[in-house]
Enzyme design. Structure first.
Site, mmCIF file in Angstrom:
data_model
loop_
_atom_site.group_PDB
_atom_site.id
_atom_site.type_symbol
_atom_site.label_atom_id
_atom_site.label_comp_id
_atom_site.label_asym_id
_atom_site.label_seq_id
_atom_site.Cartn_x
_atom_site.Cartn_y
_atom_site.Cartn_z
ATOM 1 N N HIS A 26 1.187 -1.196 0.294
ATOM 2 C CA HIS A 26 -0.406 -0.250 0.098
ATOM 3 C C HIS A 26 1.045 0.858 -0.209
ATOM 4 C CE1 HIS A 26 -3.358 -2.586 1.191
ATOM 5 N NE2 HIS A 26 -2.686 -3.014 1.995
ATOM 6 N N TYR A 133 -2.522 -4.660 13.871
ATOM 7 C CA TYR A 133 -2.040 -5.410 12.196
ATOM 8 C C TYR A 133 -0.623 -4.661 12.416
ATOM 9 C CZ TYR A 133 -3.765 -6.963 8.240
ATOM 10 O OH TYR A 133 -3.332 -8.151 7.148
ATOM 11 N N LYS A 170 -0.183 -8.952 14.814
ATOM 12 C CA LYS A 170 -0.622 -10.325 13.537
ATOM 13 C C LYS A 170 0.300 -8.993 12.752
ATOM 14 C CE LYS A 170 -3.350 -10.186 9.282
ATOM 15 N NZ LYS A 170 -4.256 -10.591 8.834
ATOM 16 N N LYS A 172 2.057 -9.383 9.124
ATOM 17 C CA LYS A 172 1.686 -9.261 7.694
ATOM 18 C C LYS A 172 2.669 -9.506 7.292
ATOM 19 C CE LYS A 172 -0.746 -9.576 5.760
ATOM 20 N NZ LYS A 172 -2.413 -9.650 5.117
ATOM 21 N N ASP A 200 0.425 -13.990 9.111
ATOM 22 C CA ASP A 200 0.195 -13.925 7.665
ATOM 23 C C ASP A 200 0.894 -13.255 6.499
ATOM 24 O OD1 ASP A 200 -1.737 -13.872 5.180
ATOM 25 O OD2 ASP A 200 -2.739 -12.003 6.218
ATOM 26 N N ASN A 202 -0.556 -13.894 3.334
ATOM 27 C CA ASN A 202 -0.729 -13.320 2.816
ATOM 28 C C ASN A 202 -0.351 -14.702 0.614
ATOM 29 O OD1 ASN A 202 -1.774 -11.284 3.661
ATOM 30 N ND2 ASN A 202 -0.981 -10.471 1.648
ATOM 31 N N ASN A 249 -8.603 -15.436 4.734
ATOM 32 C CA ASN A 249 -9.822 -14.637 3.709
ATOM 33 C C ASN A 249 -9.467 -14.770 2.317
ATOM 34 O OD1 ASN A 249 -6.988 -13.546 4.438
ATOM 35 N ND2 ASN A 249 -7.987 -12.482 2.878
ATOM 36 N N HIS A 300 -12.221 -9.688 8.693
ATOM 37 C CA HIS A 300 -11.304 -9.389 8.315
ATOM 38 C C HIS A 300 -10.821 -7.551 8.196
ATOM 39 C CE1 HIS A 300 -9.272 -9.468 4.157
ATOM 40 N NE2 HIS A 300 -7.780 -9.281 4.845
ATOM 41 N N SER A 301 -10.107 -7.114 7.705
ATOM 42 C CA SER A 301 -10.125 -5.810 7.161
ATOM 43 C C SER A 301 -9.358 -6.455 5.864
ATOM 44 C CB SER A 301 -8.760 -5.235 8.612
ATOM 45 O OG SER A 301 -8.422 -3.778 7.326
ATOM 46 N N ARG A 384 2.566 -3.910 -7.065
ATOM 47 C CA ARG A 384 3.938 -3.371 -7.192
ATOM 48 C C ARG A 384 4.719 -3.043 -5.878
ATOM 49 N NH1 ARG A 384 3.446 -6.125 -10.669
ATOM 50 N NH2 ARG A 384 3.378 -6.413 -12.290
HETATM 51 MG MG MG Z 1 -5.419 -12.316 5.385
#
Ligand code: MG
Length: 417
Positions: A26, A133, A170, A172, A200, A202, A249, A300-301, A384
Site C-alpha cells: 500500500h 496489524y 498480527k 503481515k 499472515d 498472504n 480470508n 477481516h480487514s 507492485r
Molecule cells: Mg489475510
C-alpha cells in the site's frame, strides 16, 4: 422510502507510511470509493468499497437502472437484482452489492431510528476488540521510521500497544525470506510474552515451507496461522501437518467454498469480510453456518475508512462466535472521512456506533478534500512494490532472495539486515 440517486466518489486518504505485503505494498495511502444512496424522503445512506477511479464510479452508475425506485428495506430482492449467483459468470458485482447493502442498512436504520445491529438480531457486545496489524513499513513522509528489523518491529508494536492497548499482534509477512520473518515473529513473542500472535504471509509460502514455518512457531501463543499457502488443497496439506489452527480470508470467501471446507476441512477459522462476502448479511449467514459446524470466525480487514469500519463493528457486535479479535488497518491511517474524525481505540477495542443506521456520517468537507487528493495523485499499483518496481512474486514465492532479479535492492538479498 425509495432510492432516488446513487453517487460514488473516489477518495484517497494518507497512511502513516507505506505498508509492505507479499504482492507489493500500500503506497502510503488507501484508495476507497464512498457510495452515497439518496432516497425520496431526503435521507442519505453511505457505503464504501475498496479501490476506486473512473471504472469503479462507472460501475456504480451502471447499477442505477437496478436501484432507482428500489425500497432499501427490500434487501433480499436487492441481492438477487444485482448479485444473482447464476449470473455471476457474466458480472462480478459482489463488492458493488456490499457497498449498496451497507447504504441500504444505513437508510433502514435511520428510518426506524435504530442501529444496524438492532436490525440484524441485536448486539452481544458493546465494543469490538482488535489485533494490532503490524506491517513491514517504508519510512513515512511524516517522519515515521522504517519498520524492517526485529528491533524496529518490536518498537513499532510497543508504540501501537501503548497508544491503542492491543494485546494481540498480527504480523503481515510474505515480504522477506521466511527464516528472517520467523526471527521477527519470535522477537514479538519474546517482547510480549502475555500477548497473543498471528502470522499472515498472504499465501506466499509453498506447502513445505508453510509446514516448516508452522512447526517452528507451534510453541508460541498463536491465535492462528493465516493463509500460509494458496488454495484449499494446499491449506489442507498444511493443516494435516501443523498443530496451529489455520485461518483464511482467501480460500473461503464464498458459500460454495465454505461448503467445500466443511466437507473436506482445510481451515479452522473463517475471517469474514463485509465486502468480499457481499455484505453484512452474507457474513452473518456464513457465521451461522460456521457456528453450526463449530468453525471459528473473526472479522477481516481489507483496508477500511470509517464507513467500512462501521460495518465491521456492527458485524463484530452481532457475532456470538467472534472467537478472535478482529483485524483493522485503521490505525495506520492519518485521517478519516467521517464526521468527528477517526473512531478511537480504547484498550484495544472500538465502541460499536450506537446512532441510527451505521451510526457514522460522511463529512462533506473531508470527502471533497480526499476526492481532490485522489484527482491530484491518482491510484497506485497494489501488486507492485515502490521500493523494487521491477519485482513481482511467484506463487508460491521463491524469489525472496534471487540476486539475478532486476529491481531487487542488494540489501533485500540478505536474510538479516
Ligand atoms: Mg489475510
Amino acid at each position: 422510502m425509495r432510492i432516488r440517486d446513487v453517487r460514488a466518489t473516489t477518495v484517497t486518504v494518507p497512511l502513516e507510511a507505506p505498508l509492505r505485503h507479499s504482492n507489493g505494498a500500500h503506497w502510503g495511502r488507501f484508495v476507497r470509493t464512498i457510495v452515497e444512496v439518496e432516497t425520496d424522503d431526503g435521507r442519505l445512506g453511505v457505503g464504501e468499497m475498496g479501490g476506486g477511479g473512473e471504472s469503479a464510479e462507472a460501475a456504480f452508475r451502471a447499477l442505477k437502472p437496478y436501484l432507482l425506485g428500489h425500497d432499501p428495506f427490500d434487501l433480499t430482492a436487492l441481492q438477487f437484482k444485482i448479485m444473482n449467483p447464476t449470473a455471476s459468470l457474466y458480472n462480478n458485482r459482489t463488492q458493488l452489492h456490499a457497498a449498496i447493502e451497507f447504504a441500504c442498512l444505513d437508510l433502514v436504520g435511520q428510518k426506524l431510528g435504530v442501529p444496524v445491529y438492532q436490525l440484524l438480531g441485536g448486539k452481544v457486545r458493546d465494543r469490538v476488540p482488535f489485533a494490532s496489524y503490524l506491517f513491514f513499513r517504508y519510512p513515512g513522509e511524516g517522519g515515521e521510521p522504517e519498520v524492517r528489523t526485529p528491533e524496529q518491529l518490536v518498537a513499532h508494536a510497543s508504540e501501537l500497544k501503548r497508544r491503542h492497548g492491543f494485546t494481540v499482534h498480527k504480523l503481515k509477512g510474505g515480504v522477506f525470506p521466511p527464516d528472517y520473518e520467523l526471527d521477527c515473529y519470535r522477537a514479538l513473542a519474546e517482547a510480549f510474552p502475555q500477548d497473543r500472535l498471528r502470522y499472515d504471509p498472504n499465501a506466499a509460502l509453498s506447502v513445505e515451507e508453510a509446514v516448516r514455518f508452522g512447526r517452528a512457531i507451534a510453541d508460541l501463543n498463536n491465535d492462528y496461522y493465516e493463509d500460509p499457502t494458496w488454495g484449499l488443497n494446499g491449506m489442507r496439506r498444511v493443516r494435516e501437518r501443523v498443530a496451529v489452527p489455520l485461518a483464511t480470508n482467501t480460500v473461503v470467501v464464498s458459500f460454495e467454498q465454505l461448503a467445500a471446507n466443511i466437507l473436506q476441512p482445510a481451515v479452522d477459522v473463517v475471517l469474514l469480510d463485509t465486502t468480499f462476502w457481499g455484505g453484512v448479511r452474507a457474513c452473518l449467514k456464513a457465521a451461522a453456518v460456521c457456528e453450526t459446524f463449530q468453525l471459528s470466525v473473526s472479522v477481516h480487514s481489507s483496508g477500511e475508512l470509517g464507513v467500512q469500519l462501521a460495518t465491521m463493528l456492527h458485524l463484530g457486535a452481532l457475532l456470538p462466535n467472534l472467537v478472535f479479535p478482529a483485524d483493522a488497518h485503521y490505525h495506520h491511517l492519518t485521517d478519516d472521512i467521517i464526521v468527528g474524525g477517526k473512531l478511537p481505540y480504547v484498550d484495544g477495542a472500538i465502541a460499536v456506533p450506537a446512532g441510527p443506521g451505521l451510526g457514522v456520517q460522511v463529512d462533506p468537507e473531508k470527502l471533497a478534500r480526499y476526492a481532490d487528493l485522489y484527482r491530484e495523485v491518482g491510484g497506485y499499483m497494489y501488486d507492485r512494490d515502490p521500493g523494487r518496481p521491477e519485482w513481482y512474486p511467484l506463487v508460491p514465492n521463491t524469489r525472496w532472495a534471487d540476486p539475478s532479479l532486476p529491481g531487487l535492492p542488494l540489501d533485500e538479498r540478505v536474510t538479516r539486515p
